[in-house]
Structures are given as structure tokens and as C-alpha cells.
Design a protein around this motif. Structure first.
Motif, short mmCIF file in Angstrom:
data_model
loop_
_atom_site.label_atom_id
_atom_site.label_comp_id
_atom_site.label_asym_id
_atom_site.label_seq_id
_atom_site.Cartn_x
_atom_site.Cartn_y
_atom_site.Cartn_z
N ILE A 82 40.56 24.79 -33.70
CA ILE A 82 42.06 24.84 -34.17
C ILE A 82 42.66 23.60 -34.23
O ILE A 82 43.52 23.42 -35.14
CB ILE A 82 42.82 25.76 -32.97
N LEU B 167 46.06 32.32 -33.39
CA LEU B 167 46.15 30.83 -33.87
C LEU B 167 45.43 30.74 -35.10
O LEU B 167 45.67 29.91 -36.20
CB LEU B 167 45.40 30.12 -32.73
N LEU C 189 45.04 35.47 -28.63
CA LEU C 189 45.43 34.09 -28.81
C LEU C 189 44.32 33.58 -30.10
O LEU C 189 45.20 32.69 -30.71
CB LEU C 189 44.91 33.18 -27.58
N VAL C 190 43.23 33.59 -29.64
CA VAL C 190 42.35 33.24 -30.98
C VAL C 190 42.67 33.77 -32.35
O VAL C 190 42.91 32.94 -33.14
CB VAL C 190 41.02 33.74 -30.72
N CYS C 191 42.99 35.10 -32.23
CA CYS C 191 43.45 35.64 -33.79
C CYS C 191 44.67 34.93 -34.29
O CYS C 191 44.52 34.81 -35.32
CB CYS C 191 43.42 37.10 -33.46
N PHE D 248 33.59 34.34 -31.71
CA PHE D 248 33.79 35.64 -31.39
C PHE D 248 32.55 36.31 -30.46
O PHE D 248 32.31 37.11 -29.82
CB PHE D 248 34.00 36.78 -32.34
N PHE E 54 42.32 31.23 -16.39
CA PHE E 54 43.19 32.37 -16.77
C PHE E 54 41.97 33.52 -16.90
O PHE E 54 42.23 34.63 -16.24
CB PHE E 54 43.76 32.13 -18.25
N VAL E 55 40.82 33.28 -17.54
CA VAL E 55 40.01 34.43 -17.65
C VAL E 55 39.23 34.52 -16.13
O VAL E 55 38.65 35.64 -15.85
CB VAL E 55 38.76 34.33 -18.68
N MET F 38 38.21 43.72 -10.45
CA MET F 38 38.00 42.39 -10.98
C MET F 38 37.40 42.36 -12.28
O MET F 38 37.85 41.41 -13.31
CB MET F 38 37.29 41.56 -10.03
N ILE G 23 32.59 35.04 -27.10
CA ILE G 23 33.44 36.05 -26.28
C ILE G 23 32.71 37.41 -26.13
O ILE G 23 32.79 37.85 -25.02
CB ILE G 23 34.62 36.15 -27.08
N ARG H 75 42.11 39.95 -19.53
CA ARG H 75 42.12 38.57 -19.79
C ARG H 75 41.33 38.08 -20.89
O ARG H 75 41.96 37.17 -21.89
CB ARG H 75 41.91 37.80 -18.51
N MET H 76 40.03 38.65 -20.99
CA MET H 76 39.39 38.11 -22.37
C MET H 76 39.97 38.59 -23.68
O MET H 76 40.17 37.94 -24.44
CB MET H 76 37.82 38.64 -22.06
N PHE H 77 40.60 40.14 -23.55
CA PHE H 77 41.09 40.32 -24.65
C PHE H 77 42.52 39.56 -25.16
O PHE H 77 42.74 39.45 -26.04
CB PHE H 77 41.33 41.89 -24.63
N SER H 78 43.19 39.21 -24.13
CA SER H 78 44.20 38.47 -24.32
C SER H 78 43.96 37.01 -24.98
O SER H 78 44.48 36.84 -25.87
CB SER H 78 45.02 37.74 -23.04
N PHE H 79 42.90 36.58 -24.41
CA PHE H 79 42.39 35.29 -24.98
C PHE H 79 41.79 35.73 -26.43
O PHE H 79 42.15 34.89 -27.45
CB PHE H 79 41.07 34.67 -24.13
N ILE H 80 41.25 36.69 -26.69
CA ILE H 80 40.84 37.05 -28.31
C ILE H 80 42.20 37.22 -28.94
O ILE H 80 42.34 36.64 -30.22
CB ILE H 80 40.25 38.56 -28.10
N VAL I 217 40.27 42.99 -14.62
CA VAL I 217 41.11 42.06 -14.72
C VAL I 217 40.33 41.11 -15.91
O VAL I 217 40.80 40.47 -16.89
CB VAL I 217 41.40 41.26 -13.53
N PHE I 218 39.19 40.69 -15.60
CA PHE I 218 38.33 39.85 -16.46
C PHE I 218 38.49 40.48 -18.06
O PHE I 218 39.01 39.57 -18.86
CB PHE I 218 36.98 39.77 -15.73
N ARG I 219 38.13 41.56 -17.97
CA ARG I 219 38.28 42.23 -19.41
C ARG I 219 39.42 42.21 -20.11
O ARG I 219 39.69 41.63 -21.36
CB ARG I 219 37.87 43.60 -19.42
N LYS J 143 29.05 37.23 -13.11
CA LYS J 143 30.26 36.70 -13.49
C LYS J 143 30.19 35.05 -13.98
O LYS J 143 30.85 34.56 -14.81
CB LYS J 143 31.11 36.51 -12.29
N LEU K 88 31.78 38.83 -22.35
CA LEU K 88 32.27 40.17 -21.87
C LEU K 88 30.88 41.20 -21.61
O LEU K 88 31.11 42.05 -20.64
CB LEU K 88 32.83 41.02 -22.95
N PHE L 38 36.60 26.85 -29.65
CA PHE L 38 37.83 27.28 -30.09
C PHE L 38 38.82 26.22 -30.30
O PHE L 38 39.55 26.00 -31.27
CB PHE L 38 38.33 28.33 -29.32
#
Lengths: 609, 438
Positions: free
Chosen positions: B391, A28, A24-26, B361, B175-176, A10, B364, A17-22, A13-15, B373, B368, B387
Motif C-alpha cells: 500500500i 485501501l 481494510l485491505v480491500c 489474501f 488488533f487481530v 476467542m 490471511i 477481526r481478521m475479516f475487519s482486516f480484510i 473474535v479472531f475471525r 493461535k 484463518l 500489505f
């Protein structure tokens, strides 16, 4: 163990998804930066222009037109200014700048109250124009009203004022037909001249030298940059560019002679031209009736101009250059020249005037002279203007020769004077003209008529002045002109000098010249213009009386001509020729000669000879 | 509550970045409030400084209590803010037709700002609590309801922009937090179909392109749509039943898309029928301001002129003609970024974006690195609040996002948003500080 492995998965997964979010941030943020580069760096210039358009309101300062002086102008001295300018203010707006219709109408109604003109009139002015362009709502607004509007700017959004020089015609009517007047540029004129820098708010010379020399007189506009906020409050004001005044004109006209000529024509209709044959410089040129230009130059006075256009006296008509008249007895000079030059007649040939001439033909016909002159030679015939003598001269020469010489002497052409609208006189090119246009052959009767300047032919006043200049100047004709010099706005620099321009050379024999001149001199000494014999300069002249076809029943249904020059047999370079035409005068001598008399008296007193 | 050595673990990067941003914000508010004609300043910048001082104290206070307390009282915090929000939307102060402010005597607050934080805390708590079951579709119901309740209240104020910001925050947390991606995509798909169909029809009718187009005619015929929607639903139910009896993976590929299209079309008919034309047009203008060049279109045009005319170096402090002379609307709040872009140019804009990115960042990173949690979800939720504000606000100022009236965090004038943001920063510092504790 299972517990911790699930926790670990888990966390994975969290990590992820956080990188996916990063990501998206980058993406946009990158998108924002690309748009910033787009609008600030790539399109920055265009947006800067639009931000300037928001705050700037560029108000034109029309350049003052050049001033006009007479021939006696001397740099640095106190000169007579024929036309000058005075400062004034206009109220203007750009209708498309209003936020909405209500604001626009409210503002215009408020403005109409202050300016004391009906708002319907203002709306009418606006309706006729392009709303995206600056429209002048009222010109020559008094200063106190401008102050009132300026101090309440917020009440008058988008209403601006600007300087504009108003033309002042200091000598008014006296120069009306020569100098002309200015008026708002018309739609047709704008379409024609916009490419060479004319703006729809400009004034443009309408007639006379204001029109002829418009491009030299008008100068280059400046503008005031006014910085306003969203509520049209004034933040700052600066001169964007100073206007450059138009060039000044120095005329060949002598104001004093012009004034005398004008006064001499008071109450008459007609025209006067005084010209120096040696150069073509015009000293005086008057047309009557006339108009005071100061009354018709402001915008929105179409009504006044229309009324004047419909005036039966036609005051707009420049009778010196835009009207043709039968030349009458003055044409006897042409008849004489043609007969003498072609050797059909000798100057000393004596003819006996019985007061009557019988034209031989299918049926014999008697034509009368206005007087019984007795025995005359050519000189005497000119002096007394004996018609019978010239009937015979004309018949001897024949119509073809007379017409040839009339054309040769330039009577059927434009003189090229620098006053717009000149028309030509009318001289048939040859006798077959009559058959072509009237369906009849040329009769001897036509020749007889032609010999004394009646019938088909007509000439302008300036055309006669041009003709007499050629005689005085021994056959060399210079283009008649009214502008002598163009000077810079401060008068220090001569931009252009008009040197005499030879337009025609008529090599006439000395004998012919002398006969014509002595005939004209005799007319003044003892003939038709004897009234001028007392003047302290030897004048030579020739009168003429034209019968007009006017159906108007007036007491005097004749035009009176007088063509003359002085000094007779004197210094040609100092000679002045004076041509006078009076519409519906009693007879040549009676109404035209006194006008010339006053002019010559003045010329003598001014030391011209 | 706080150990001595923890003082040194305060995240000074966050603290200083926030201070620089607020200082820039105060300068921009000073500039935007300056009247170059009357040579006076409205003095909003002084109030903003007061708000900052107040926010700073609250930030420190939040820093020094353990964020676990937030987890314990998350439901109470949520309900408390919700009640205040409800009270406000019933009895609050109305400014420009929006009843979103509560007068507390000395000052006025906007509870919808604090609701953002309240929701994020509770969602973090819930997603931590249901961590293992979140892949189950049913588990998405409660977070959605928790979000929709304040959204509906705020829509009723009405404050469309503030209400809408809750939706992406919810989706980011789901999502997260580990929700099934196909569930999230399905929900977004249904919403997209339900909105796009009536909007396209309204748009084409508005701009007068009504011509007969087979596809559009199909979408205009509601009976036909019901039939298609029903058939799709039938397919979905059948394949789901089959899936239930014979667990075969490919049935998912049938019943999920057919459910999405079925529900999407169904809701699109409902929306098209029951929303008034002016309401649909208002949404269209929200999406494309150019449709209304005198209303919100005017704002966006003036804002783009302001930002674009700044060029590379900008026009200089107090020299931006668009903002100084009043052509730029809402210049202290919604469009403050345009003031920055106009007066300080591309360089200033990039600096602001960089400083705001540091905060995002950092958030974020804290998420991490969090040891639990709840802290991780809370930090990512707070980062997503920043964010989406950044934006949407900057995107709006430079003409790529709809005009929503959302503030730019730390820069825009406004006490509630600033204080909420400072408290959020306090929480982030708090989470980071305690990651070292085991």
C-alpha cells in the motif's frame, strides 16, 4: 467446558477481526486502483504531455525567406539573384529549463569562452527576454564551434543549436532602399503580429519590400524534435516538420539599369526613378546615400543601426518616396496645363522675355528671369524654362486654377507604390489655405512663385514620376510598383501576377498634351537639356532648379531636378520616364541631366526602345 | 522433520505467484537499469536473480522445519536480530547518510528488513502467550516496548520510512490478537492529537498564514494548553476513581476521552517545544511533498508523470521515457512500480496489484485456517508486512502516500527485502502445510 467455550469465543473474535482486516485491505487496494484510474486513464493525456515535455526539446528551424529576382527572370535559367540565403547556425537556450542558478551561470560562462563574447553580453540578452521562451544567444556561429559544443553536450546542458538561413543581399547597397533589410522582431512588432504566427525569435522585414511583402517572403517554420535524457544527453533527433520556404519575388526592376542609375548617382545625394508609364512598372529606383544591408541584419547590432540613424546624411531615408522637395521649374508644366485647359492661354501666344518682370501692386516689384530669352511661345518657354513667360501664364490662370490642377494631377497624393513609408507632397487645396495657416491673404506674389514651382508646394520624386507618367500615357496613370510576380519557392508556379492598376485618369485635351510634350522635346533638342540630344532615342525632358531653405552653407545650395521620357512621339507601351533629383546640385542641367544621360544610354543599349 | 505426504501440501499457488512476481521484478529492474544512450545495462537484474535463488533455498529450508521451533526460539531470534541491528547502526556501512547496511564480505545486508520478521515472530508468540489477558490495558505495554526498541534504533540510522512501517504492523497484530479496540483507538487518538496540533501550527507558519485565529492562538499558548491538559487529567482521574468505587459503565465514557485529550495536548506541547523547526518541517514534507518541489516533491511529480503517462496499455518494455531517460529517480527500488505503470500501463499495474493481492489474501486465509493461535498470528503478521509495504510503496508511486523509501515486495531491487520476503513465504507455506496435522 468453560475452557472450550472461551476458546470458541476467542476464535470468533479472531475471525471477526481478521475479516475487519480484510475489509481494510480491500478498501485501501480499491483506493489505489481508483487513483490509478485517475492518473492513468482520466489524466493520462496530460501526464503524457508532461512526459514529452520532459524529454523533448523542440527546436525551431526558421523557414528560409523567399529569394528576389529582377525583371529579366526566366524560369529554369541561371538568373541574377538579388537576394538569397545561406545556411548558418544559431546557439539558443531556454533559461527556465536550468535546474538552478549556479548551473545556468556556469554554463553561460563556459559558452561565452567558446563563442569568444563577453558573458555579460549574453546575460544582457537573456535579461531582456521571457526565460520560458527560446532565446537566441548568438547567431551565425561557425560550424567548428557548433561541433565543439555538440561533442561536449554534457558540459552544456540546455544549450541547443538550430539552423537558420542568413539573408544575403548579393547586390548590397544598390538595392538598399528598395528591398530594405531584415532584423529581429521588436517588442512592438511582436505584440502586433504574434496573432498571425510571428514568433519572438523571428526576423522581420524592417524596410522596403522585405517589409511590404514580409508575409509572402517568410514561409512557415519547421522544427527539430530532440530527445534528451535528464542530463541533456542526446538520445534521438528527428525532423518534426520541415520548414516551408517563403515565396520568391520577381521585381519589375532591371538590375543593369538599377546598377547604372546607382553608379551615376555615386557621390551625390538624391534619388532616381525610372518608370514605364504604360504599366507603372519601375525599372530602377535609387536613393543615395545608402547602407550595405549585409552589415546590419544580424541580431544585437542595435549600436550600428543607432549610429546610422544619427548620421547627418540620413542614409536610412529613402529619398525617392520619403522626402519632399520643391518641384521648381517642373511645376511650370502644371502651370501650363492649367492655363491651357481652362483656356486662359493659347499655346502659340508670344511673350517677350526682357529678363525682368514687373509685378504690379501696392509697390511695384521687379522679378528676374535667369536669362533674357526674347520672344517665346509656350513650346519655347518650356524648352528654355523661361520664368517670365510662366509668371504671366500663372497670373492669367490664377492661383485657384493652378492649385486645382496640381491636385487633379495627383501631386498632393500618395502614388501607392509598394515601398512602405511613402509620404505625400504638399499642394494647398485652395488659396484660402494660406489665410488659415499663415494669417495672410494670397498675394499675386504668391501666384508668381507658385507658377514656377516655388513657395509653399513640395512634391516627392515618385510623385513627379507619377505625374510625368500621366503626361506620357495621355492622361492614364498606373500605380507605380516594383514587384511584378510572386512565385513558389521552386519558381515553378506563379502565385500572383501584378497586373497594372489604373489609379487616375486625367482627360487632358490633345492640344495641351502636344504642347507640353513638344516643349519638353525642344528642351532636349536645343533647350536646357540639350546635352541629351545626341542619344539614339528621341528624349523629351524638363529641368528644374529648386531653391532650398537650407541654412547650410554649401557651395551648391540648390536641388537639381530632371524629369524626362523617351521616346518622344513613339510607342507609348515602350516608353520609359526617368526622374532625377540631386540634392544641392549646381543647377538642373549641370548635375541631374548627366545621371539621366547614363540611364538612357543604358536603356538604348539594352534595347528598351 | 517432514513427512512424505506433506510435500504434496506445499502451497504451489504461493510459490508460483512469488516466482511470477520476482520474474516481473527482474524484467523491470533490467528495464530500469538499461541506458538507452550508452546501450549498456547496469546488471542489477543479474544480482537480483542471485538473491532470488538464495532466497528460494532459504524458503525451502524454512518450509521443511516445523514453525513451532520459531515459537520456541522467538525471543532468541528477536534479540539476535536486535543485536545485529544495534551493531549495524553503530558500526554499519553508511549509504546516503543512512547507517543501515552491514558488510558481510561477499554481500551487504540490511538488518532492519529482518527485524520486521523477528518482531512479528516474537509478537505472535507473546500475544498467544497472553491471549486471555490481552484485553487488559497493561498487557499492551510489552508489545509496544518490543516494537519501539527497534523503531528507535532504526530512527537513529536514520531511516524514517522503515521505522514507521513497524507501527501499523504492531497495531494490526494487537488488533487481530484480541486487544481492546477502545485501548487501540485511545493510543492512536493520543498520537494523532500530539502530532497534528504542532504540525498544523508549523504548516500555517511556514506557508505564511499567521493571521489571528482564535483556535490556533489557543493551541499556540503552551501555558493555556498545560492548564487544559491538567484539568482534563483531573477529570479523568476523578472519574476513574469513581469508576473504581462504583462500577458504572458510563464513567468509561468520561475518563477515556478526557485521558486521550489530556495526554494528547500534553505531548503536543512537548513535541512543539522540543522539536526544532526544521525537524517539524521535514515531517511536513514527508506528509506533503508538494511543500518541497525541488526535493522529495520532485520525485513524486516525476513518478506521477511516469505512472500517468503509461495510460491504458503502457509505452512498452524498454520504452518508458521517464525511466529510460532518467527523469524517474530511484527507479530500481522505491519507484519500480512507476516503471511498471509507465511501460505496461494500467493493465500491467492491475496485474501486479492482483498478484500481490493473491499473496496477501493467501496469507490471511492461512491465518484463518491455522490450527493454533501462534500460526494464525504469525501468518496475519506476515500478511500485514506485505500489505503495508504494498500500500505504501504503490501509494507513494502514484502520489497518494508520503515518500518513504520502502521497497515493493518481490519487485523492487534489494537482497535483504527479497530474502526476508521469501523466508516469510516459507513460513506461510509451513503453517499451511501443518494445518492438516493434529
Amino acid at each position: 467446558m468453560a475452557q472450550s467455550s472461551l476458546k470458541l469465543r476467542m476464535l470468533e473474535v479472531f475471525r471477526f477481526r481478521m475479516f475487519s482486516f480484510i475489509a481494510l485491505v480491500c478498501v485501501l487496494l480499491g483506493f489505489l486502483i481508483i487513483q490509478l484510474i485517475n492518473i492513468q486513464l482520466i489524466q493520462g493525456k496530460e501526464y503524457r504531455r508532461r512526459s514529452r515535455m520532459n524529454m523533448e526539446s523542440n527546436i525551431p528551424i526558421p523557414a528560409p525567406r523567399g529569394e528576389i529576382y529582377d525583371r529579366n527572370f526566366k524560369p529554369g535559367e541561371d538568373n541574377i539573384v538579388i537576394v538569397s540565403n545561406r545556411p548558418s547556425f544559431n546557439i539558443s537556450t531556454i533559461p527556465a529549463r536550468f535546474n538552478n542558478k549556479e548551473e545556468f551561470e556556469k554554463t553561460i560562462k563556459k559558452l561565452s569562452k567558446i563563442l569568444k563574447i563577453p558573458y555579460e553580453d549574453i546575460f544582457q540578452i537573456i535579461d531582456q527576454q521571457n526565460p520560458w521562451e527560446r532565446i537566441i544567444l548568438k547567431e551565425d556561429v561557425p560550424l567548428n564551434l557548433i561541433i565543439k559544443i555538440a561533442s561536449n553536450r554534457f558540459l552544456f546542458p540546455n544549450i541547443d543549436w538550430n539552423d537558420e538561413s542568413v539573408r544575403v543581399y548579393n547586390l548590397g547597397k544598390i538595392f538598399f532602399h528598395t528591398i530594405g533589410y531584415v532584423g529581429s522582431i521588436s517588442k512592438d512588432e511582436y505584440a502586433k503580429y504574434r496573432d498571425i504566427g510571428y514568433k519572438y525569435y523571428h526576423k522581420i522585414g524592417k524596410t522596403g519590400i522585405e517589409s511590404e511583402y514580409d508575409s509572402l517572403l517568410r514561409g512557415i517554420d519547421g522544427y527539430v524534435r530532440r530527445i534528451v535524457d535528464v542530463k541533456n544527453r542526446l538520445e534521438g533527433e528527428e525532423i518534426g516538420a520541415s520548414p516551408i520556404a517563403g515565396n520568391n519575388l520577381i521585381l519589375t526592376i532591371d538590375t543593369e539599369v538599377q546598377s547604372v542609375a546607382y553608379e551615376a548617382m555615386e557621390g551625390l545625394k538624391g534619388a532616381v526613378v525610372a518608370i514605364m508609364p504604360a504599366t507603372g512598372e519601375i525599372i530602377a529606383i535609387v536613393s543615395k546615400p545608402d547602407i550595405d544591408p549585409n552589415l546590419i541584419i544580424s541580431r544585437g547590432n542595435g549600436k550600428i543601426i543607432n549610429a546610422l540613424n544619427n548620421d547627418k546624411d540620413r542614409p536610412f531615408l529613402n529619398r525617392a518616396v520619403q522626402t519632399k522637395y520643391p518641384p521648381a521649374s517642373m511645376f511650370k508644366l502644371v502651370t501650363a496645363i492649367s492655363a491651357l485647359e481652362e483656356d486662359k492661354w493659347k499655346p502659340n501666344r508670344i511673350n517677350y522675355c526682357t529678363g525682368k518682370f514687373t509685378l504690379k501692386g501696392y509697390i511695384d516689384k521687379d522679378i528676374y528671369c535667369y536669362k533674357t530669352h526674347g520672344a517665346l511661345d509656350m513650346e519655347g518657354a518650356i524648352a528654355h524654362s523661361c520664368s517670365v513667360y510662366f509668371y504671366q501664364t500663372g497670373l492669367s490662370a490664377g492661383p485657384s486654377i493652378i492649385l486645382k490642377y496640381a491636385n487633379y494631377l495627383g501631386l498632393g497624393e500618395k502614388t501607392g507604390i509598394d515601398i512602405p513609408g511613402e509620404i505625400t507632397g504638399f499642394i494647398p487645396s485652395n488659396i484660402s489655405w494660406k489665410l488659415k495657416t499663415h494669417g495672410q491673404r494670397w498675394y499675386d506674389g504668391d501666384t508668381v512663385n507658385l507658377s514656377i514651382g516655388q513657395g509653399f508646394i513640395s512634391t516627392t520624386v515618385i510623385g513627379i514620376a507619377d505625374f510625368i507618367s500621366g503626361i506620357v500615357n495621355n492622361g492614364v496613370v498606373y500605380k507605380p510598383h516594383v514587384v511584378k510576380e510572386i512565385r513558389s519557392p521552386d519558381n515553378t508556379k506563379v502565385i500572383k501576377s501584378f497586373i497594372p492598376e489604373k489609379t487616375r485618369e486625367i482627360p487632358l485635351t490633345g492640344l495641351t498634351m502636344n504642347t507640353i510634350k513638344s516643349g519638353m522635346r525642344s528642351a532636349v533638342k536645343y533647350g536646357t537639356a540639350a546635352r541629351l540630344s545626341y542619344i539614339n532615342v528621341p528624349i523629351a525632358g524638363k529641368t528644374g532648379t529648386a531653391q532650398t531653405r537650407s541654412i547650410r552653407k554649401e557651395n551648391y545650395s540648390q536641388h537639381a531636378w530632371f524629369v524626362s521620357y523617351a521616346p518622344y512621339n513613339g510607342d507609348i507601351s515602350k516608353a520609359v520616364a526617368v526622374v532625377v533629383l540631386v540634392e544641392y546640385g549646381v543647377a538642373g542641367a549641370a548635375s541631374a541631366v548627366p545621371v539621366a544621360e547614363k540611364i538612357y544610354t543604358k536603356l538604348v543599349s539594352l534595347g528598351y526602345f | 522433520m517432514i513427512r512424505k505426504d506433506e510435500i504434496y501440501r506445499i502451497d504451489y499457488v504461493l510459490v508460483f505467484t512469488v516466482m511470477i512476481l520476482v520474474l516481473i521484478g527482474v524484467l523491470m529492474i533490467y528495464s530500469a537499469g538499461f541506458d538507452p544512450i550508452e546501450k549498456i545495462n547496469k546488471g542489477l537484474y543479474k544480482k537480483q536473480i542471485l538473491w532470488f535463488v538464495f532466497g528460494f533455498v532459504l524458503m525451502l529450508a524454512v518450509t521443511f522445519m516445523n514453525y513451532k521451533i520459531l515459537s520456541e526460539y522467538s525471543l532468541q531470534i528477536y534479540i539476535g536480530f536486535l543485536l545485529i541491528l544495534l551493531f549495524t547502526s553503530l558500526f554499519g556501512k553508511t549509504v546516503r547518510n543512512t547507517r543501515a547496511w552491514l558488510n558481510l564480505g561477499l554481500f551487504v545486508i540490511q538488518p532492519s528488513e529482518f527485524m520486521k520478521l523477528g518482531l512479528v515472530i516474537l509478537l505472535a508468540k507473546y500475544l498467544e502467550f497472553r491471549e486471555r489477558d490481552i484485553k487488559n490495558f497493561k498487557e499492551l505495554l510489552i508489545p509496544t516496548v518490543l516494537t519501539l526498541v527497534p523503531v528507535l534504533i532504526i530512527l537513529n540510522q536514520p531511516d524514517f520510512g522503515t521505522a514507521m512501517i513497524f507501527i501499523p504492523i504492531l497495531f494490526t497484530l494487537l488488533f487481530v490478537g484480541g486487544a481492546d479496540v477502545s485501548h487501540l483507538v485511545s493510543i492512536i487518538g493520543i498520537a494523532a492529537i500530539a502530532l497534528v496540533v504542532p504540525m498544523v501550527i508549523t504548516y500555517r507558519e511556514w506557508i505564511g498564514q499567521e493571521g489571528s485565529n482564535i483556535i490556533l492562538d489557543f493551541f499556540r499558548d503552551s501555558t493555556l494548553l498545560y492548564i487544559v491538559s491538567g484539568s482534563l487529567m483531573f477529570i479523568a482521574v476523578t472519574s476513574y476513581t469513581l469508576h473504581f468505587f462504583y462500577i458504572k459503565k458510563y464513567y468509561r465514557k468520561i475518563y477515556i476521552p478526557s485521558t486521550v485529550f489530556s495526554l494528547g495536548l500534553f505531548f503536543s506541547v512537548i513535541i512543539h517545544k522540543y522539536l526544532k523547526v526544521y525537524q517539524k518541517r521535514r515531517i511536513l514534507v514527508f506528509l506533503n511533498p508538494d511543500l518541497d518541489p525541488h526535493g522529495s516533491g520532485y520525485n513524486i511529480i516525476q513518478s506521477k508523470i511516469a505512472a500517468g503517462s503509461g495510460g491504458f496499455f503502457g509505452k512498452g518494455f524498454l520504452n518508458g521515457s521517464q525511466s529510460q531517460l532518467g527523469f524517474l529517480p530511484e527507479k530500481t527500488s522505491d519507484f519500480i512500480f512507476s516503471v511498471v505503470a509507465e511501460e505496461w500501463g494500467f493493465i500491467g499495474s492491475i496485474v501486479i496489484i492482483a498478484l500481490l493481492s493473491v499473496i496477501m489474501f493467501r496469507g490471511i486465509q492461512i491465518a484463518l485456517e491455522s490450527k493454533d493461535k501462534f500460526g494464525a498470528l504469525l501468518a496475519s503478521g506476515i500478511s500485514s508486512i506485505f500489505f503495508y509495504h504494498i500500500i505504501i510503496n504503490i501509494g507513494m508511486a502514484i502520489g497518494v502516500m508520503p515518500v518513504t523509501g520502502l521497497p515493493l515486495s518481490f519487485i523492487s531491487y534489494g537482497g535483504s527485502n527479497l530474502i526476508m520476503s521469501m523466508i516469510a513465504i516459507g513460513i506461510l507455506i509451513n503453517i499451511r502445510m501443518r494445518k492438516f496435522v493434529h
